[in-house]
Write an enzyme that holds these catalytic residues in place. Sequence first.
Site, PDB file in Angstrom:
ATOM      1  N   GLU A 166       0.816  -1.224   0.000  1.00 38.56           N
ATOM      2  CA  GLU A 166       0.000   0.000   0.000  1.00 38.56           C
ATOM      3  C   GLU A 166       0.847   1.270   0.000  1.00 38.56           C
ATOM      4  O   GLU A 166       0.621   2.181   0.788  1.00 38.56           O
ATOM      5  CB  GLU A 166      -0.970  -0.042   1.188  1.00 38.56           C
ATOM      6  CG  GLU A 166      -1.878  -1.258   1.145  1.00 38.56           C
ATOM      7  CD  GLU A 166      -2.772  -1.420   2.369  1.00 38.56           C
ATOM      8  OE1 GLU A 166      -2.767  -0.547   3.239  1.00 38.56           O
ATOM      9  OE2 GLU A 166      -3.486  -2.456   2.430  1.00 38.56           O
ATOM     10  N   ASN A 212       2.124  -5.402  -2.973  1.00 39.10           N
ATOM     11  CA  ASN A 212       0.704  -5.677  -2.696  1.00 39.10           C
ATOM     12  C   ASN A 212      -0.044  -4.362  -2.457  1.00 39.10           C
ATOM     13  O   ASN A 212       0.452  -3.489  -1.733  1.00 39.10           O
ATOM     14  CB  ASN A 212       0.638  -6.551  -1.426  1.00 39.10           C
ATOM     15  CG  ASN A 212      -0.740  -7.091  -1.124  1.00 39.10           C
ATOM     16  OD1 ASN A 212      -1.387  -7.663  -2.010  1.00 39.10           O
ATOM     17  ND2 ASN A 212      -1.208  -6.923   0.101  1.00 39.10           N
ATOM     18  N   HIS A 248     -10.442  -6.211  -2.408  1.00 37.57           N
ATOM     19  CA  HIS A 248     -11.517  -5.944  -1.439  1.00 37.57           C
ATOM     20  C   HIS A 248     -12.641  -5.250  -2.207  1.00 37.57           C
ATOM     21  O   HIS A 248     -12.526  -4.081  -2.569  1.00 37.57           O
ATOM     22  CB  HIS A 248     -11.014  -5.040  -0.309  1.00 37.57           C
ATOM     23  CG  HIS A 248     -10.006  -5.694   0.576  1.00 37.57           C
ATOM     24  ND1 HIS A 248     -10.329  -6.770   1.392  1.00 37.57           N
ATOM     25  CD2 HIS A 248      -8.684  -5.444   0.788  1.00 37.57           C
ATOM     26  CE1 HIS A 248      -9.242  -7.131   2.069  1.00 37.57           C
ATOM     27  NE2 HIS A 248      -8.237  -6.359   1.714  1.00 37.57           N
ATOM     28  N   ASP A 279     -12.428 -10.274  -0.839  1.00 38.71           N
ATOM     29  CA  ASP A 279     -13.728 -10.383  -0.166  1.00 38.71           C
ATOM     30  C   ASP A 279     -14.709  -9.453  -0.858  1.00 38.71           C
ATOM     31  O   ASP A 279     -14.314  -8.577  -1.633  1.00 38.71           O
ATOM     32  CB  ASP A 279     -13.660 -10.144   1.356  1.00 38.71           C
ATOM     33  CG  ASP A 279     -12.929  -8.895   1.786  1.00 38.71           C
ATOM     34  OD1 ASP A 279     -12.828  -7.954   0.974  1.00 38.71           O
ATOM     35  OD2 ASP A 279     -12.471  -8.841   2.938  1.00 38.71           O
TER      36      ASP A 279
END
Length: 504
Positions: A166, A212, A248, A279
């Site tokens: 991030e 990531n 996400h 998710d």
Amino acid sequence: MGPRVRLGSIAALILAAGLLAASGSFTASAATPTGQRLKTLAAAANVLIGYASMNNFDTASDSAVYQQTARDEFNILTPENALKWDATEPQQNTFTFGAGDTHINFAIANNMVAHGHVLVWHQQLPGWITGRSWTSAELTSVMNNHIDKVMAHYVGKISVWDVVNEAFNDDGTLRSSIWQTTIGQSVPGSGYIEQAFRRARAADPGAVLVYNDFNIEPMNAKSDAVFRMVQDFKARGVPIDGVGLQMHLTNGGIGTTSLRSNMQRFANLGVSIYITEFDVRLPTPASATDLNTTQPTIYRNVVNECLLQPACKSIQTWGFTDAHSWVPGTFSNQGAALEFDEAYNAKPAYFAIQDRLAQGRGSGGTPTATPTRTATPAVATSTPTRTATPAAAGTCQATYTIVNQWNNTPTSGGFQVNLSIRNTGSAAITNWDLAFAFPNGQTIAGLWNAAFTQTGANVRVSANQSWNSTIAPGATMNSVGFTGNWSGTNTRPTSFTVNGTPCS
Ligand code: G3I
């Protein structure tokens, strides 16, 4: 070989997992759904399927069913929190690996690949880092020491590491973290991200090194920035092996065309793709439509895109049961994001994953339509109308390469093709439109980085991406490919035109 399950042996691992399940030796539990276990199906599709492993999974009141479900279903895990900085180095140069070891030992004991998360991030840092100021040299030394010690502890056990997490903002600028503001670009020609990757390679030359992030799944300003970074790293020999798309999502889903193009451009750089934190959160209480239709469709579509992309190596959900998910604690009135419900019952999302995995790579390639929600910007699926530059006779060379072919029955199956157009003329070819005819009734299932139409045997593949729609003289466009189905024989087409003009 050490206990680490190396990525080079994924095939062996998943074959072993498949044989185990096929032999019926997995232990049934209250949570066992119908059909084959996800890891068995993933094994056949040559992909890893996994989850983020919750804190205290070994002591929680539902530990038994949690562990049994994990063992039965998955062949890769990521500790959700236990390898973050506050857990592994709570005091400077005092390392605590107890919690992390519990997760990694569980992975090893159950023939799972272990994915490490994370070495350098701006969150979950201990107070000794955030509570004072550092010089660039001091903080670089702190970062290097952390990477060295943590990776050394897990050499031979953790195969894949999220090295940096991030680091970018949504507009593509670098996030103003302690790492960026203190180390930043202060070393000429370098920055903390590059230094972290170089250090990680030296600390464990056998580990797969991943960048990531979230919101980098489709084509956008943030994924453009990460793409440019990876492109630069590759050009200069900075070690990077993979990109982690966190995934996400909300019930708005994701535009699959954009996801596919984005995956393909990273694949073209030679890095692997990991879906790391998947998710799909829903407004709660979740509606029947969201649970039965919207969420499973989104799960299926993302699994489909991973399976259609050979560089996509794993699909991990961030948790697996709605009983233990970060979502409700972070987003009020949202939850139900995972594939098992709070009582460990498989949800429709589970069966969507199961169903798509069962079709393997390269088949089942017609994605179910992504539900359209007002929150999601519409993704254009039609081919934009553009004025094409005619290619003069003899100024193009088209190449059709079958890079993979497989059988579903003895006489039919799937295949994957790379298409390239070389401009052998002296003027640029713009907005190319490639036409050819299949000789044996083949059909295209999914095509990336361009638009296509197929009418009977006749196929047209048309530029619809700004970054590959112009081919300069002497240049080759080679970013387009497709998967398809064949029956009987699978012979290459022999003649091609670009913008109506025959190619050699
Ligand atoms: O362990 C303490 C506990 O002792 C204390 O009583 C409790 C009180 O709030 O906090 C516990 O720590 C929490 C920790 O999770 C473990 O449960 C932290 O407050 C909480 O902030 C932390 O949240 C984690 C979050 O990262 C931190 O940013 C989530 O579990 C974890 O799922 C989440 O994961 C991130 C990925 O690392 C990166 N990508 C996004 C993803 C979701 O935010």
